[in-house]
Design a protein around this motif. Structure first.
Motif, short mmCIF file in Angstrom:
data_model
loop_
_atom_site.label_atom_id
_atom_site.label_comp_id
_atom_site.label_asym_id
_atom_site.label_seq_id
_atom_site.Cartn_x
_atom_site.Cartn_y
_atom_site.Cartn_z
N SER A 70 32.32 33.10 34.22
CA SER A 70 32.15 34.47 33.74
C SER A 70 30.77 34.68 33.11
N ASP A 71 30.03 33.58 32.87
CA ASP A 71 28.63 33.72 32.44
C ASP A 71 27.85 34.57 33.45
N GLY A 72 28.17 34.42 34.74
CA GLY A 72 27.44 35.17 35.78
C GLY A 72 27.68 36.67 35.68
N ILE A 73 28.91 37.06 35.36
CA ILE A 73 29.23 38.49 35.23
C ILE A 73 28.68 39.02 33.90
N PHE A 74 28.73 38.21 32.87
CA PHE A 74 28.11 38.55 31.58
C PHE A 74 26.64 38.90 31.83
N LEU A 75 25.98 38.05 32.57
CA LEU A 75 24.56 38.29 32.88
C LEU A 75 24.38 39.58 33.67
N LEU A 76 25.25 39.81 34.66
CA LEU A 76 25.09 41.03 35.47
C LEU A 76 25.28 42.30 34.63
N LYS A 116 42.74 34.47 34.72
CA LYS A 116 41.41 33.90 35.02
C LYS A 116 40.31 34.79 34.43
N VAL A 117 39.23 34.15 34.09
CA VAL A 117 38.00 34.90 33.80
C VAL A 117 37.04 34.62 34.95
N PRO A 118 36.13 35.52 35.27
CA PRO A 118 35.91 36.81 34.64
C PRO A 118 36.96 37.84 35.06
N SER A 119 37.23 38.78 34.14
CA SER A 119 38.00 39.99 34.46
C SER A 119 37.27 41.12 33.75
N LEU A 120 37.28 42.27 34.40
CA LEU A 120 36.53 43.40 33.83
C LEU A 120 37.46 44.60 33.72
N MET A 121 37.64 45.06 32.47
CA MET A 121 38.45 46.27 32.28
C MET A 121 37.50 47.47 32.25
N ARG A 122 37.85 48.48 33.09
CA ARG A 122 37.03 49.69 33.13
C ARG A 122 37.52 50.69 32.12
N GLU A 123 36.79 51.83 32.05
CA GLU A 123 37.10 52.86 31.05
C GLU A 123 38.53 53.37 31.16
N ASP A 124 39.09 53.38 32.39
CA ASP A 124 40.45 53.92 32.55
C ASP A 124 41.52 52.86 32.31
N GLY A 125 41.11 51.69 31.86
CA GLY A 125 42.09 50.63 31.54
C GLY A 125 42.41 49.74 32.73
N SER A 126 41.95 50.08 33.93
CA SER A 126 42.25 49.23 35.08
C SER A 126 41.34 47.99 35.04
N VAL A 127 41.87 46.90 35.59
CA VAL A 127 41.16 45.62 35.49
C VAL A 127 40.79 45.11 36.88
N LEU A 128 39.53 44.76 37.01
CA LEU A 128 39.05 44.15 38.26
C LEU A 128 38.96 42.65 38.05
N THR A 129 39.33 41.90 39.10
CA THR A 129 39.23 40.44 39.04
C THR A 129 38.43 39.94 40.24
N GLU A 130 38.13 38.68 40.25
CA GLU A 130 37.37 37.97 41.29
C GLU A 130 35.88 38.28 41.15
N PHE A 131 35.13 37.20 41.01
CA PHE A 131 33.69 37.29 40.74
C PHE A 131 32.98 38.23 41.71
N GLN A 132 33.20 37.98 43.01
CA GLN A 132 32.48 38.77 44.01
C GLN A 132 32.76 40.25 43.88
N THR A 133 34.03 40.57 43.64
CA THR A 133 34.45 41.97 43.56
C THR A 133 33.84 42.65 42.34
N ILE A 134 33.89 41.95 41.22
CA ILE A 134 33.34 42.53 39.98
C ILE A 134 31.83 42.73 40.15
N ALA A 135 31.18 41.73 40.73
CA ALA A 135 29.72 41.84 40.94
C ALA A 135 29.39 43.03 41.85
#
Ligand code: GSH
Length: 200
Positions: free
Chosen positions: A12-18, A51-70
């Motif tokens: 998740s360091d990679g997504i943190f950086l992005l 798993k991390v990374p996971s990204l919660m958006r403003e509407d509360g929905s959560v995206l998973t998988e590095f490639q998808t989040i990136a």
């Protein structure tokens, strides 16, 4: 506000950086993998994959998988210019991301870093670790070929470079022989203001 579920030192360091590279407004919720934070019911309610990374958006929905989040970050913050315009470059970006996360990370580093997860006896664990090391070694050679003489994978910084960044940091920590062009790449990445702010 975006929320990154993050474990420092993990992929998740990679997504943190992005997030930092694209200029997003975000907060970080640390999931401590060493103490089993990924199995905490409150986190599993957000991401049942645990798993991390996971990204919660403003509407509360959560995206998973590095490639998808990136991919989502690059296109949501398109002014950052980290997603290429041409189909060929887009395809090369996805190809690289899939290779780094699916092969170098999952089939390589997972076995190097946590072979005990597979609950084999001592010999089995060491054999698995050795297999993981050979996968990482092959992966580094392939990444070195893919980068060649370029400054970044596609010339300018893009989302696949954030993935190369996290596996190269692991490679250094785990004592791998990192090809010279990848060492130069890592040094270049370490000079980026976003990297300095987060990891400096
Ligand atoms: N396929 C996932 C892999 C994510 C992954 O394996 N993350 C690790 C940290 S590097 C994790 O959360 N491990 C916790 C566990 O497996 O329990 C992705 O692309 O995001």
């Amino acid at each position: 506000m975006l929320t990154l579920f993050h474990s420092p030192g993990s992929c998740s360091d990679g997504i943190f950086l992005l997030l930092e590279e694209v200029g997003a407004e975000y907060e970080v919720e640390v999931i401590d993998l060493k103490t089993g934070g990924q199995r905490d019911p409150a986190f599993l309610a957000r991401n049942p994959k645990g798993k991390v990374p996971s990204l919660m958006r403003e509407d509360g929905s959560v995206l998973t998988e590095f490639q998808t989040i990136a991919y989502w970050l690059a296109n949501h913050f398109d002014q950052a210019g980290v997603w290429p315009e041409q189909l060929e470059s887009q395809s090369r970006t996805l190809e690289a991301l899939d290779f780094i996360v699916g092969s170098v990370h999952m089939r390589g580093f997972t076995l190097v870093k946590v072979p005990q997860k597979f609950q084999l006896d001592a010999k089995g664990t060491e054999d698995l670790r050795a297999y993981g090391r050979s996968e990482v070694e092959k992966g580094l050679i392939q990444l070195s070929r893919m980068l060649g003489d370029a400054l970044y994978l596609l010339g300018t910084f893009g989302i696949a470079d954030a993935a190369i960044f996290y596996v190269l940091r692991w490679a250094t920590q785990e004592g791998f022989d990192v090809p010279e062009n990848l060492q130069d790449f890592l040094a270049r990445m370490q000079e980026r203001p976003a990297v300095q702010r987060l990891f400096g």
